[in-house]
Motif scaffolding. Structure first.
Motif, short mmCIF file in Angstrom:
data_model
loop_
_atom_site.label_atom_id
_atom_site.label_comp_id
_atom_site.label_asym_id
_atom_site.label_seq_id
_atom_site.Cartn_x
_atom_site.Cartn_y
_atom_site.Cartn_z
N SER A 37 0.84 -1.21 0.00
CA SER A 37 0.00 0.00 0.00
C SER A 37 0.86 1.25 0.00
CB SER A 37 -0.95 0.00 1.19
OG SER A 37 -0.22 0.04 2.40
N ARG A 38 2.00 1.21 0.66
CA ARG A 38 2.89 2.38 0.67
C ARG A 38 3.46 2.66 -0.72
NH1 ARG A 38 6.09 1.07 6.25
NH2 ARG A 38 4.42 1.72 7.65
N TYR A 39 4.01 1.64 -1.36
CA TYR A 39 4.63 1.96 -2.65
C TYR A 39 3.59 2.22 -3.74
CZ TYR A 39 4.53 -2.96 -4.39
OH TYR A 39 4.17 -4.21 -4.82
N LEU A 40 2.40 1.61 -3.64
CA LEU A 40 1.35 1.95 -4.61
C LEU A 40 0.87 3.39 -4.44
CD1 LEU A 40 -0.83 -1.29 -4.78
CD2 LEU A 40 0.63 -0.34 -6.56
N SER A 41 0.72 3.82 -3.21
CA SER A 41 0.31 5.22 -2.99
C SER A 41 1.38 6.19 -3.45
CB SER A 41 -0.05 5.45 -1.52
OG SER A 41 1.07 5.23 -0.70
N ILE A 42 2.65 5.85 -3.26
CA ILE A 42 3.74 6.72 -3.74
C ILE A 42 3.71 6.80 -5.26
CG2 ILE A 42 6.26 6.90 -3.94
CD1 ILE A 42 6.42 5.83 -1.05
N ILE A 43 3.51 5.67 -5.95
CA ILE A 43 3.44 5.67 -7.41
C ILE A 43 2.25 6.51 -7.89
CG2 ILE A 43 2.99 4.20 -9.43
CD1 ILE A 43 4.66 2.00 -8.02
N ALA A 44 1.08 6.35 -7.26
CA ALA A 44 -0.11 7.10 -7.67
C ALA A 44 0.11 8.60 -7.45
CB ALA A 44 -1.33 6.63 -6.88
N ILE A 45 0.70 8.97 -6.35
CA ILE A 45 0.97 10.39 -6.09
C ILE A 45 1.95 10.94 -7.13
CG2 ILE A 45 2.05 12.00 -4.47
CD1 ILE A 45 0.84 10.30 -2.21
N GLY A 46 2.94 10.14 -7.46
CA GLY A 46 3.91 10.56 -8.48
C GLY A 46 3.27 10.78 -9.83
N ILE A 47 2.39 9.88 -10.25
CA ILE A 47 1.70 10.03 -11.53
C ILE A 47 0.83 11.28 -11.53
CG2 ILE A 47 -0.07 9.00 -13.02
CD1 ILE A 47 1.12 6.27 -12.32
N CYS A 48 0.12 11.50 -10.45
CA CYS A 48 -0.74 12.69 -10.36
C CYS A 48 0.09 13.97 -10.45
CB CYS A 48 -1.54 12.68 -9.06
SG CYS A 48 -2.85 11.46 -9.05
N ILE A 49 1.19 14.02 -9.74
CA ILE A 49 2.04 15.23 -9.78
C ILE A 49 2.59 15.42 -11.18
CG2 ILE A 49 4.22 16.20 -8.94
CD1 ILE A 49 3.56 14.99 -6.22
N TRP A 50 3.03 14.35 -11.81
CA TRP A 50 3.58 14.44 -13.16
C TRP A 50 2.53 14.96 -14.14
CZ3 TRP A 50 2.62 10.64 -17.22
CH2 TRP A 50 3.36 10.88 -18.36
N GLN A 51 1.29 14.44 -14.03
CA GLN A 51 0.22 14.88 -14.93
C GLN A 51 -0.15 16.33 -14.68
OE1 GLN A 51 -1.53 13.59 -17.54
NE2 GLN A 51 -0.06 11.91 -17.53
N PHE A 52 -0.28 16.72 -13.43
CA PHE A 52 -0.67 18.10 -13.13
C PHE A 52 0.42 19.09 -13.50
CE2 PHE A 52 -3.70 16.29 -9.86
CZ PHE A 52 -4.83 16.64 -10.56
N ALA A 53 1.65 18.70 -13.29
CA ALA A 53 2.75 19.64 -13.55
C ALA A 53 2.90 19.92 -15.05
CB ALA A 53 4.05 19.10 -12.99
N GLY A 54 2.73 18.90 -15.85
CA GLY A 54 2.97 19.08 -17.27
C GLY A 54 1.78 19.59 -18.06
N ASN A 55 0.57 19.25 -17.65
CA ASN A 55 -0.59 19.53 -18.49
C ASN A 55 -1.64 20.40 -17.82
OD1 ASN A 55 0.47 17.84 -20.48
ND2 ASN A 55 -0.42 16.04 -19.50
N ALA A 56 -1.38 21.01 -16.76
CA ALA A 56 -2.39 21.73 -16.00
C ALA A 56 -2.93 22.95 -16.74
CB ALA A 56 -1.83 22.16 -14.65
#
Length: 179
Positions: A37-56
């Motif tokens: 659960s820890r590493y899945l939540s870290i991966i999901a947070i990373g994907i969200c940040i990557w998407q928001f940072a590049g395409n917001a």
């Protein structure tokens, strides 16, 4: 006791108080679940940040995000409906079990009431018998004293020594019980 899982090894000989293998397996599953659960939540947070940072700033991203939110809410509402239907079935089953338990309690209550009534009747009868026995016991010393005095007077006239134990034996043999 060593617990080995990918990327991590635990040495907890002091803290693990496992009494059997089942407890050990449960603890391993718990540690694995926490790690996943820890590493899945870290991966999901990373994907969200990557998407928001590049395409917001793009308009297409906003429409895609809105569409994803709509799909997510539809999926969650369907899951909620399914959960409520299955929960209703479980609730109905629990309700039936409670009704059956209430019927059993009623039957048990009736049986206990019958037993209590029987015990009360037996206690009343026992009290009457104890009173009767008590009155008989109160009469007993008077009768014994009269019989001993009568025997004593008969023997004292012949100047014999009286043995008290023999006098009581003779009293026992006499029919002063009304037999």
């Amino acid at each position: 006791m060593k617990i080995k899982i990918p990327l991590k090894e635990f040495q907890n000989s002091e803290t693990c108080q496992c009494h059997n293998f089942d407890e050990y397996e449960i603890k391993i599953k718990c540690v694995k679940t926490k790690l996943h659960s820890r590493y899945l939540s870290i991966i999901a947070i990373g994907i969200c940040i990557w998407q928001f940072a590049g395409n917001a700033t793009e308009e297409q991203f906003v429409s895609q995000f809105s569409f994803a939110s709509t799909i997510t809410s539809i999926i969650l509402s369907v899951l909620a409906i399914i959960m409520s239907i299955t929960g209703e079935g479980k609730t109905e089953h629990i309700k039936e079990q409670l009704q059956e338990a209430a019927k059993n309690i009623d039957k048990t209550q009736k049986k206990i009431k019958e037993i209590n009534d029987c015990i009360e009747n037996n206690l009343k009868f026992l009290n009457m018998e104890v009173k009767n026995l008590h009155s008989e016991i109160e009469k007993l010393p008077e009768t014994v004293a009269e019989n001993v005095e009568e025997k004593f007077l008969k023997r004292s006239s012949t100047l014999e020594e009286i043995d008290i134990s023999k006098a009581f034996d003779e009293v026992d043999n006499d029919s002063w019980w009304g037999e």
